[in-house]
Design a protein around this motif. Structure first.
Motif, PDB file in Angstrom:
ATOM      1  N   UNK A  39       0.807  -1.233   0.000  1.00 48.75           N
ATOM      2  CA  UNK A  39       0.000   0.000   0.000  1.00 48.75           C
ATOM      3  C   UNK A  39       0.838   1.281   0.000  1.00 48.75           C
ATOM      4  N   UNK A  40       1.892   1.328   0.784  1.00 44.14           N
ATOM      5  CA  UNK A  40       2.733   2.538   0.830  1.00 44.14           C
ATOM      6  C   UNK A  40       3.443   2.767  -0.506  1.00 44.14           C
ATOM      7  N   UNK A  41       3.890   1.703  -1.137  1.00 45.14           N
ATOM      8  CA  UNK A  41       4.553   1.850  -2.449  1.00 45.14           C
ATOM      9  C   UNK A  41       3.559   2.340  -3.495  1.00 45.14           C
ATOM     10  N   UNK A  42       2.336   1.829  -3.455  1.00 47.42           N
ATOM     11  CA  UNK A  42       1.304   2.302  -4.384  1.00 47.42           C
ATOM     12  C   UNK A  42       1.020   3.785  -4.147  1.00 47.42           C
ATOM     13  N   UNK A  43       0.947   4.182  -2.898  1.00 46.11           N
ATOM     14  CA  UNK A  43       0.693   5.593  -2.556  1.00 46.11           C
ATOM     15  C   UNK A  43       1.823   6.486  -3.070  1.00 46.11           C
ATOM     16  N   UNK A  44       3.063   6.045  -2.882  1.00 48.12           N
ATOM     17  CA  UNK A  44       4.225   6.849  -3.310  1.00 48.12           C
ATOM     18  C   UNK A  44       4.387   6.892  -4.833  1.00 48.12           C
ATOM     19  N   UNK A  45       3.743   5.991  -5.543  1.00 46.03           N
ATOM     20  CA  UNK A  45       3.911   5.926  -6.997  1.00 46.03           C
ATOM     21  C   UNK A  45       3.449   7.195  -7.698  1.00 46.03           C
ATOM     22  N   UNK A  46       2.645   8.020  -7.035  1.00 54.71           N
ATOM     23  CA  UNK A  46       2.201   9.268  -7.652  1.00 54.71           C
ATOM     24  C   UNK A  46       3.247  10.376  -7.523  1.00 54.71           C
ATOM     25  N   UNK A  47       4.245  10.179  -6.680  1.00 55.87           N
ATOM     26  CA  UNK A  47       5.246  11.223  -6.458  1.00 55.87           C
ATOM     27  C   UNK A  47       6.048  11.512  -7.729  1.00 55.87           C
ATOM     28  N   UNK A  48       6.271  12.775  -7.984  1.00 49.32           N
ATOM     29  CA  UNK A  48       7.043  13.201  -9.142  1.00 49.32           C
ATOM     30  C   UNK A  48       6.205  13.541 -10.352  1.00 49.32           C
ATOM     31  N   UNK A  49       4.990  12.990 -10.430  1.00 54.83           N
ATOM     32  CA  UNK A  49       4.146  13.241 -11.594  1.00 54.83           C
ATOM     33  C   UNK A  49       3.726  14.702 -11.704  1.00 54.83           C
ATOM     34  N   UNK A  50       3.400  15.330 -10.585  1.00 55.03           N
ATOM     35  CA  UNK A  50       2.963  16.735 -10.637  1.00 55.03           C
ATOM     36  C   UNK A  50       4.056  17.620 -11.228  1.00 55.03           C
ATOM     37  N   UNK A  51       5.316  17.315 -10.940  1.00 53.89           N
ATOM     38  CA  UNK A  51       6.423  18.105 -11.496  1.00 53.89           C
ATOM     39  C   UNK A  51       6.528  17.944 -13.012  1.00 53.89           C
ATOM     40  N   UNK A  52       6.178  16.786 -13.515  1.00 50.08           N
ATOM     41  CA  UNK A  52       6.217  16.528 -14.956  1.00 50.08           C
ATOM     42  C   UNK A  52       5.031  17.179 -15.661  1.00 50.08           C
ATOM     43  N   UNK A  53       3.891  17.214 -14.998  1.00 42.21           N
ATOM     44  CA  UNK A  53       2.649  17.650 -15.632  1.00 42.21           C
ATOM     45  C   UNK A  53       2.280  19.115 -15.397  1.00 42.21           C
ATOM     46  N   UNK A 131      -5.184  16.084 -14.623  1.00 37.20           N
ATOM     47  CA  UNK A 131      -4.678  14.701 -14.632  1.00 37.20           C
ATOM     48  C   UNK A 131      -3.739  14.476 -13.450  1.00 37.20           C
ATOM     49  N   UNK A 132      -2.906  15.457 -13.131  1.00 39.06           N
ATOM     50  CA  UNK A 132      -2.007  15.321 -11.968  1.00 39.06           C
ATOM     51  C   UNK A 132      -2.815  15.087 -10.701  1.00 39.06           C
ATOM     52  N   UNK A 133      -3.887  15.855 -10.529  1.00 37.25           N
ATOM     53  CA  UNK A 133      -4.737  15.686  -9.344  1.00 37.25           C
ATOM     54  C   UNK A 133      -5.442  14.338  -9.346  1.00 37.25           C
ATOM     55  N   UNK A 134      -5.984  13.938 -10.503  1.00 34.41           N
ATOM     56  CA  UNK A 134      -6.698  12.663 -10.597  1.00 34.41           C
ATOM     57  C   UNK A 134      -5.760  11.485 -10.382  1.00 34.41           C
ATOM     58  N   UNK A 135      -4.547  11.572 -10.920  1.00 30.92           N
ATOM     59  CA  UNK A 135      -3.567  10.497 -10.739  1.00 30.92           C
ATOM     60  C   UNK A 135      -3.251  10.343  -9.247  1.00 30.92           C
ATOM     61  N   UNK A 136      -3.064  11.445  -8.559  1.00 31.52           N
ATOM     62  CA  UNK A 136      -2.787  11.407  -7.120  1.00 31.52           C
ATOM     63  C   UNK A 136      -3.947  10.742  -6.373  1.00 31.52           C
ATOM     64  N   UNK A 137      -5.176  11.130  -6.716  1.00 36.90           N
ATOM     65  CA  UNK A 137      -6.356  10.558  -6.056  1.00 36.90           C
ATOM     66  C   UNK A 137      -6.492   9.068  -6.333  1.00 36.90           C
ATOM     67  N   UNK A 138      -6.260   8.655  -7.568  1.00 35.01           N
ATOM     68  CA  UNK A 138      -6.418   7.243  -7.916  1.00 35.01           C
ATOM     69  C   UNK A 138      -5.323   6.371  -7.300  1.00 35.01           C
TER      70      UNK A 138
END
Length: 191
Positions: A39-53, A131-138
């Protein structure tokens, strides 16, 4: 006349091999992901995307979509925005599959064509900030769903229409690899 690039060639590779060995590209190793850490790895998987998007807005209030996120590095390669939409949708699809595995006996999953989804949902036309927000939520929702898995639930089965069998555990590993691999694809760095 549309200025959108044509979709890249359909993905032909079956990525389920990563459930048995480390990925030589992104380094993902399913054997190194204990159930309690998934679960923690899945949660962290969104990190870095906001900087790209996204980038800070000119007014300093909030973020706005980064237009460069729509640019493909090469004709057959998805743009960062397309990868981000795909990752968001992978989370949704995998959460639904997980729910079915936990509530049904050995469910069979309908096909999900990622390439068809990219065209049908106009991934390149979506707003990178949203998309950055939705990716974080999902990512958070998938992580929360996995945080509820206990005991023998980890071994509950499900299968794709092509016959590939998953357990709750291997579905989680498969999803995590998708999330981490595509973060690697676009050079997103976890914080």
């Amino acid at each position: 006349m549309s200025t959108r690039p044509t979709p890249p060639p359909k993905e032909a590779k079956d990525w389920t091999w990563v459930l048995g060995e480390p990925c030589p590209d992104c380094g993902f190793d399913p054997a190194a992901v204990p159930d309690a850490e998934l679960p923690a790895r899945l949660e962290r998987a969104q990190q870095g995307w906001a900087d790209v998007l996204t980038e800070p807005s000119a007014t300093g209030a909030g973020r706005r979509g980064r237009e460069a996120a729509r640019e493909r590095p090469a004709a057959p390669t998805w743009a960062p925005l397309e990868y981000a939409c795909h990752v968001r949708d992978v989370c949704t699809v995998m959460r639904r599959r997980l729910n079915r595995m936990l509530t049904e006996d050995d469910p069979e999953f309908a096909d999900w064509d990622q390439d068809e989804a990219a065209v049908a949902e106009d991934y390149l036309g979506q707003d990178p900030g949203w998309v950055a927000d939705e990716l974080e939520e999902e990512c958070a929702a998938l992580a929360a769903a996995y945080a509820e898995v206990t005991g023998s639930q980890w071994d509950r089965p499900g299968r794709r229409s092509d016959g590939h069998r998953f357990t709750v555990r291997t579905l989680g590993h498969y999803a995590l690899h998708e999330l981490e691999h595509h973060r690697w694809d676009v050079g997103a760095r976890p914080t």
